[in-house]
Design a protein around this motif. Structure first.
Motif: not given
Lengths: 226, 235
Positions: B44-55, B65-81
């Protein structure tokens, strides 16, 4: 991956899973047949029943069997969190929705292929007299019902009270679909089938489908990521 | 490098609420490619929430949350891959066979030559002989190995693992540790949550502790990972 290819992959997976267990088809079909049988005992007198009653009972059986199928199809995705796994894939999320919708709709049509002849037989209803129009009504009605149902079932997949919430949300919103289906079918079942009225209800159903599918495609991604 | 690829994951002041409950509170950290990061904390400390946000399955209520210089929105579908997730639930269909499960996800990830990819993954998981058996007949360890291969199927840059050692025997734990090291060597960012600190002791480059949604780096020092974690929690 393209939108249509994703739809095909998801739908194929759902159908393979179902052919392994036959759980959804058996339970939904059994429930729908029992529903029709019980109503047949109540409404059929001397081998005849009111044509409007046959129409209403057909659509009640479709609606209830559809709810059962929707709940079970998404229960499977919840048990091992496979819905989350699909949402993580690099595919358009609305394509996942359409894939699930296509799978649910196929299962519902299988159940209807059993229920429609039974209603025709037990209620002496002329469901096959205008077979193309009847098929159109059933296909359009089932699509509208499954479109809303798939969205709500996916939204509620992780909710503890999903079993009670799904019908509570689904039935009020799909009432126009059920009414259009009943009125269109009743028009076809009259001694002198009222084809213009049946066509008008069919057009109404197609309009509902367009609205429901458009809204669901728009809402699926935001509701799945929050 | 593909446009959606990245070499770092940055949480910048991330807060996440569920209604009135606060799951994460101003969490900030950065992980680099080739690094294994442990996220520790009580239930209940928030570990799974953190992973869900990173995912990208959840969005932060505040922060970024930035993946390199891009946000999840910027990266879009390709980022999920470029992200692979092994959840506490294993994301497998029990009615499907091992090969069908992997083939389904390989197709969803748009991979070419699905049969070869599936065969290679089954070989790595030592499940080639059980390829045609339904997952429902597998032991927990076999499922876990299969689930790990599913998560690694597309060679993700970011690998998120939620309690991956649960239910594994010593041999299976050893295989999992080896696979994590392989991912690290190939330049993946590996983020792992676990209570089994002994299993990850030798793997971890960085660790931080989540307490009621707040993240603090685990202090370096003498003693095992568990001893340092205990002294951190007590203090």
């Amino acid at each position: 991956m393209s939108f249509l290819r994703t739809v095909a992959v998801v739908m194929r997976k759902d159908l393979v899973v179902e052919t392994r267990s036959m759980e959804v088809v058996y339970t939904s079909a059994l429930f729908a047949v029992l529903c029709v049988l019980v109503f047949a005992f109540g409404f059929v007198q001397d081998g005849r029943a009111d044509s409007a009653a046959a129409a209403a009972i057909l659509w009640i059986a479709i609606a209830f069997a559809g709810t059962l199928a929707l709940a079970r199809v998404f229960d499977r995705e919840r048990q091992n969190e496979t819905l989350r796994a699909m949402l993580l894939a690099p595919v358009p999320r609305p394509a996942l929705y359409v894939g699930k919708l296509a799978g649910v709709l196929t299962l519902l049509l299988v159940v209807e292929a059993l229920v429609v002849p039974l209603v025709a037989l037990w209620f002496q209803a002329a469901l096959f007299r205008h077979a193309a129009l009847m098929a159109g009504l059933i296909l359009a009605g089932s699509t509208g019902y499954a479109a809303v149902g798939t969205l709500f079932a996916a939204m509620l997949a992780r909710s503890r009270s999903r079993a009670s919430l799904l019908p509570l949300l689904l039935y009020p919103i799909t009432i126009p679909v059920i009414i259009a289906g009943v009125r269109g079918t009743a028009a076809l079942l009259q001694p002198d089938a009222d084809l213009p009225v049946a066509r008008a209800w069919l057009m109404m159903l197609v309009s509902f489908d367009a609205v429901f599918i458009t809204l669901s495609l728009w809402l699926f991604e935001p509701t799945m990521t929050e | 490098m593909a446009s959606a690829d990245f070499t770092s994951l940055t949480f910048r002041d991330v807060t996440r609420h569920f209604g009135r409950r606060r799951a994460l509170h101003h969490v900030t950290f950065t992980c680099e490619a080739g690094e294994i990061v442990a996220v520790l904390g009580a239930n209940g400390a928030g570990k799974s929430t953190l992973l869900s946000i990173a995912a990208t399955l959840l969005t932060p209520s505040a922060g970024s949350v930035l993946y390199g210089a891009q946000s999840a929105r910027d990266g879009g579908i390709a980022l999920r891959g470029r992200i692979g997730v092994l959840g506490h639930d294993l994301y497998l269909y029990p009615e499907l066979t091992a090969a069908e499960n992997l083939a389904f996800f390989a197709r969803l990830y748009g991979m070419a030559n699905v049969e070869a990819v599936v065969s290679a993954s089954l070989t790595r998981a030592a499940l080639l002989e059980c390829a045609g058996e339904p997952v429902s007949s597998f032991s927990r360890g076999m499922r876990q190995r299969l689930a790990l291969e599913r998560a690694l199927l597309h060679s993700p840059r970011l690998l998120l693992l939620d309690e991956p050692f649960t239910g594994l025997d010593d041999t299976a734990s050893g295989v999992l540790r080896e696979r994590l090291l392989e991912s690290k060597r190939s330049g993946a960012i590996v983020v792992v949550t676990t209570h089994d600190l002994e299993s990850i002791e030798a793997l971890v480059d960085t660790a931080f502790v989540l307490t009621a949604g707040r993240a603090e780096p685990l202090r370096a020092g003498p003693g095992s990972l568990r001893q340092r974690y205990r002294s951190h929690v007590v203090s």
